[in-house]
Design a protein around this motif. Structure first.
Motif, PDB file in Angstrom:
ATOM      1  N   LEU A  17       0.853  -1.191   0.000  1.00 57.70           N
ATOM      2  CA  LEU A  17       0.000   0.000   0.000  1.00 57.70           C
ATOM      3  C   LEU A  17       0.881   1.231   0.000  1.00 57.70           C
ATOM      4  O   LEU A  17       1.820   1.332   0.779  1.00 57.70           O
ATOM      5  N   VAL A  18       0.563   2.172  -0.866  1.00 54.24           N
ATOM      6  CA  VAL A  18       1.332   3.414  -0.952  1.00 54.24           C
ATOM      7  C   VAL A  18       0.453   4.568  -0.499  1.00 54.24           C
ATOM      8  O   VAL A  18      -0.641   4.771  -1.000  1.00 54.24           O
ATOM      9  N   SER A  19       0.948   5.349   0.470  1.00 51.23           N
ATOM     10  CA  SER A  19       0.204   6.492   0.983  1.00 51.23           C
ATOM     11  C   SER A  19       0.259   7.636  -0.021  1.00 51.23           C
ATOM     12  O   SER A  19       1.290   7.936  -0.598  1.00 51.23           O
ATOM     13  N   THR A  20      -0.887   8.276  -0.197  1.00 54.91           N
ATOM     14  CA  THR A  20      -0.947   9.440  -1.087  1.00 54.91           C
ATOM     15  C   THR A  20      -1.262  10.714  -0.314  1.00 54.91           C
ATOM     16  O   THR A  20      -1.155  11.804  -0.847  1.00 54.91           O
ATOM     17  N   VAL A  21      -1.652  10.591   0.955  1.00 59.25           N
ATOM     18  CA  VAL A  21      -2.081  11.742   1.744  1.00 59.25           C
ATOM     19  C   VAL A  21      -1.205  11.924   2.984  1.00 59.25           C
ATOM     20  O   VAL A  21      -1.360  12.866   3.735  1.00 59.25           O
ATOM     21  N   ASP A  22      -0.286  11.031   3.202  1.00 56.45           N
ATOM     22  CA  ASP A  22       0.561  11.047   4.392  1.00 56.45           C
ATOM     23  C   ASP A  22       1.398  12.318   4.470  1.00 56.45           C
ATOM     24  O   ASP A  22       1.561  13.044   3.492  1.00 56.45           O
ATOM     25  N   ALA A  23       1.921  12.622   5.654  1.00 59.84           N
ATOM     26  CA  ALA A  23       2.821  13.770   5.822  1.00 59.84           C
ATOM     27  C   ALA A  23       4.040  13.614   4.908  1.00 59.84           C
ATOM     28  O   ALA A  23       4.572  14.585   4.399  1.00 59.84           O
ATOM     29  N   VAL A  24       4.462  12.382   4.720  1.00 58.60           N
ATOM     30  CA  VAL A  24       5.565  12.086   3.795  1.00 58.60           C
ATOM     31  C   VAL A  24       4.980  11.217   2.684  1.00 58.60           C
ATOM     32  O   VAL A  24       4.865  10.011   2.832  1.00 58.60           O
ATOM     33  N   PRO A  25       4.586  11.837   1.565  1.00 57.33           N
ATOM     34  CA  PRO A  25       3.991  11.050   0.478  1.00 57.33           C
ATOM     35  C   PRO A  25       4.932   9.935   0.024  1.00 57.33           C
ATOM     36  O   PRO A  25       6.137  10.091   0.017  1.00 57.33           O
ATOM     37  N   GLY A  26       4.353   8.818  -0.309  1.00 57.40           N
ATOM     38  CA  GLY A  26       5.135   7.689  -0.781  1.00 57.40           C
ATOM     39  C   GLY A  26       5.430   6.671   0.304  1.00 57.40           C
ATOM     40  O   GLY A  26       6.146   5.713   0.065  1.00 57.40           O
ATOM     41  N   ASN A  27       4.877   6.854   1.509  1.00 58.40           N
ATOM     42  CA  ASN A  27       5.045   5.867   2.567  1.00 58.40           C
ATOM     43  C   ASN A  27       4.425   4.553   2.109  1.00 58.40           C
ATOM     44  O   ASN A  27       3.297   4.527   1.630  1.00 58.40           O
ATOM     45  N   VAL A  28       5.159   3.442   2.272  1.00 60.11           N
ATOM     46  CA  VAL A  28       4.694   2.139   1.805  1.00 60.11           C
ATOM     47  C   VAL A  28       4.555   1.197   2.988  1.00 60.11           C
ATOM     48  O   VAL A  28       5.425   1.158   3.857  1.00 60.11           O
ATOM     49  N   GLN A  29       3.458   0.457   3.025  1.00 58.73           N
ATOM     50  CA  GLN A  29       3.272  -0.612   3.997  1.00 58.73           C
ATOM     51  C   GLN A  29       3.076  -1.907   3.248  1.00 58.73           C
ATOM     52  O   GLN A  29       2.350  -1.952   2.245  1.00 58.73           O
ATOM     53  N   THR A  30       3.714  -2.961   3.736  1.00 59.73           N
ATOM     54  CA  THR A  30       3.660  -4.268   3.087  1.00 59.73           C
ATOM     55  C   THR A  30       2.953  -5.265   3.991  1.00 59.73           C
ATOM     56  O   THR A  30       3.234  -5.329   5.185  1.00 59.73           O
ATOM     57  N   PHE A  31       2.059  -6.046   3.405  1.00 58.41           N
ATOM     58  CA  PHE A  31       1.328  -7.098   4.111  1.00 58.41           C
ATOM     59  C   PHE A  31       1.573  -8.401   3.368  1.00 58.41           C
ATOM     60  O   PHE A  31       1.495  -8.445   2.144  1.00 58.41           O
ATOM     61  N   VAL A  32       1.877  -9.457   4.115  1.00 61.37           N
ATOM     62  CA  VAL A  32       2.222 -10.741   3.514  1.00 61.37           C
ATOM     63  C   VAL A  32       1.311 -11.815   4.089  1.00 61.37           C
ATOM     64  O   VAL A  32       1.012 -11.811   5.281  1.00 61.37           O
TER      65      VAL A  32
END
Length: 111
Positions: free
Chosen positions: A34-49
């Protein structure tokens, strides 16, 4: 009655032992990024496995973990997703095998 209960308990024990003895290469791995588009730092990525004995089960497990996210990110279903077998010979997604092979063994107890 006692005999029936004993058979049921032994049957469950054998089934559990067979599940633990599954080959690590028979597990599927699914990854959701998942890539954040609204975060304070755009482009934050979270990975789920997710892991499972079928592609569908591994995807369901990954989506289940992802669905608990509650902030402004793209949805789990619209995100970057990949699935593959936990084996280097899976030419479509051997990168997943390289990243998660030890985790599959630790979590599933496969051999």
């Amino acid at each position: 009655m006692r005999y029936g209960t004993l058979v049921l308990i032994l049957g469950l024990s054998v089934g559990h032992a067979e599940a633990q003895a599954a080959q690590c290469s028979s597990y599927y791995i699914s990854e959701i990024n998942l890539v954040s588009t609204v975060d304070a730092v755009p482009g934050n990525v979270q990975t789920f496995v997710g892991f499972g004995l079928s592609k569908e089960e591994s995807e369901k497990n990954a989506i289940g973990a992802c669905s608990h996210v509650r902030f402004d990110m793209e949805t789990c279903l619209d995100s970057d997703r990949a699935s593959g077998l936990n084996t280097a010979s899976d030419s479509t997604n051997s990168a997943l095998h390289l990243k998660y092979r030890k985790a599959v063994k630790r979590i599933t107890g496969c051999s």
